[in-house]
Design a protein around this motif. Sequence first.
Motif, short mmCIF file in Angstrom:
data_model
loop_
_atom_site.label_atom_id
_atom_site.label_comp_id
_atom_site.label_asym_id
_atom_site.label_seq_id
_atom_site.Cartn_x
_atom_site.Cartn_y
_atom_site.Cartn_z
N ALA A 170 0.83 -1.20 0.00
CA ALA A 170 0.00 0.00 0.00
C ALA A 170 0.87 1.26 0.00
O ALA A 170 0.57 2.24 -0.69
CB ALA A 170 -0.93 -0.01 1.22
N GLU A 223 -5.64 7.28 1.54
CA GLU A 223 -5.80 6.45 0.34
C GLU A 223 -5.05 5.13 0.46
O GLU A 223 -5.27 4.22 -0.36
CB GLU A 223 -5.31 7.22 -0.89
CG GLU A 223 -6.21 8.37 -1.32
CD GLU A 223 -6.02 9.61 -0.45
OE1 GLU A 223 -6.86 10.54 -0.57
OE2 GLU A 223 -5.04 9.67 0.33
N GLU A 252 -5.59 2.98 2.63
CA GLU A 252 -6.48 1.96 3.19
C GLU A 252 -6.95 0.96 2.13
O GLU A 252 -6.95 -0.25 2.38
CB GLU A 252 -7.68 2.59 3.88
CG GLU A 252 -8.60 1.54 4.51
CD GLU A 252 -9.77 2.14 5.25
OE1 GLU A 252 -10.35 1.42 6.09
OE2 GLU A 252 -10.12 3.31 5.00
N ALA A 253 -7.37 1.45 0.96
CA ALA A 253 -7.92 0.55 -0.06
C ALA A 253 -6.91 -0.51 -0.50
O ALA A 253 -7.22 -1.71 -0.49
CB ALA A 253 -8.45 1.34 -1.24
N PRO A 254 -5.67 -0.14 -0.89
CA PRO A 254 -4.73 -1.20 -1.26
C PRO A 254 -4.30 -2.06 -0.08
O PRO A 254 -4.03 -3.25 -0.25
CB PRO A 254 -3.54 -0.43 -1.86
CG PRO A 254 -3.68 0.97 -1.38
CD PRO A 254 -5.15 1.20 -1.20
N VAL A 280 -6.22 -3.01 2.44
CA VAL A 280 -7.31 -3.98 2.62
C VAL A 280 -7.30 -5.00 1.49
O VAL A 280 -7.45 -6.21 1.72
CB VAL A 280 -8.68 -3.26 2.71
CG1 VAL A 280 -9.82 -4.27 2.64
CG2 VAL A 280 -8.76 -2.45 3.99
N ARG A 281 -7.09 -4.54 0.27
CA ARG A 281 -7.05 -5.46 -0.89
C ARG A 281 -5.96 -6.51 -0.71
O ARG A 281 -6.21 -7.72 -0.88
CB ARG A 281 -6.79 -4.65 -2.16
CG ARG A 281 -6.76 -5.47 -3.44
CD ARG A 281 -6.11 -4.68 -4.57
NE ARG A 281 -4.68 -4.49 -4.37
CZ ARG A 281 -4.04 -3.34 -4.60
NH1 ARG A 281 -4.70 -2.25 -5.02
NH2 ARG A 281 -2.73 -3.26 -4.41
N SER A 304 -11.83 -3.80 10.37
CA SER A 304 -13.26 -3.65 10.07
C SER A 304 -13.96 -4.96 10.39
O SER A 304 -13.35 -6.04 10.37
CB SER A 304 -13.48 -3.30 8.60
OG SER A 304 -13.18 -4.42 7.77
N ARG A 333 -13.87 -7.63 7.48
CA ARG A 333 -12.55 -8.24 7.28
C ARG A 333 -12.22 -9.21 8.42
O ARG A 333 -11.66 -10.28 8.19
CB ARG A 333 -11.48 -7.15 7.16
CG ARG A 333 -10.16 -7.67 6.63
CD ARG A 333 -9.39 -6.59 5.90
NE ARG A 333 -8.96 -5.50 6.75
CZ ARG A 333 -7.76 -5.45 7.34
NH1 ARG A 333 -6.90 -6.45 7.18
NH2 ARG A 333 -7.43 -4.42 8.07
N ASP A 364 -15.10 -0.24 12.55
CA ASP A 364 -16.01 0.52 11.70
C ASP A 364 -17.45 0.41 12.16
O ASP A 364 -18.34 1.03 11.58
CB ASP A 364 -15.90 0.05 10.25
CG ASP A 364 -16.26 -1.43 10.09
OD1 ASP A 364 -15.96 -2.23 11.02
OD2 ASP A 364 -16.85 -1.80 9.06
#
Length: 218
Positions: free
Chosen positions: A32, A67, A69-71, A73-74, A110, A113, A134
């Motif tokens: 990330a 930003e 966070e998205a990668p 989590v992926r 989260s 997850r 979350d």
Amino acid sequence: MPAGVVREAVVFDLDGVIVDSFTVMRRAFEAAHAEVVGDGPVPFDEYRRHQGRYFPDIMRIMGLPLEMEAPFVRESYRLAHQVTAFDGVAELLLTLRVRGLRLAVATGKSGPRARSLLDGLGLLPFFHHVVGSDEVASPKPAPDIVLRALDLLDVSPAAAIMVGDAAIDLASAQAADVFAVAALWAAPPEGELLAAGPNAVVRRPVELLALCPSVPAG
């Protein structure tokens, strides 16, 4: 715990207590950081010191882009098959359930997850509820996530314990007036954890059983 109060529930942190996810966490964080920030040193050790907090909160504390966070989590989902449960944890959870205790997870992850990870390891059925950061107004160190878990379990704070491997876990438990247990089997910074003033310290999962006798029938 006051005399005469029966311990009815255990609330667990996830990473560093139930699962050994730190190798996957490092790889996801590195990916990330490279994707969003670019080349340069990756401050994973600093990130690890904030473990237990909600990921966006850590990014704010560290001054890193949200930003990431998205990668993160992926990659965490992609590598989830490499996460393992700590030795003795499945046996601990089974024994606690047999003894009649109600179990929950309160995690910096989260909720989706955390539930996906536990399901992949075959551990999700042990828990009555899994609460993610979350899913509450204020994550750790606020008491909200522990109190939410206890509300779902229908157990009072006086009848519960919280098990964590970070000072932030203990702070959340203490703010909720819950018996706070420091778990040391993931080799966290022991001095920092003990300085947080846990009510008890356990070095192996099986040691937790001494704090959790069977719930009386009826």
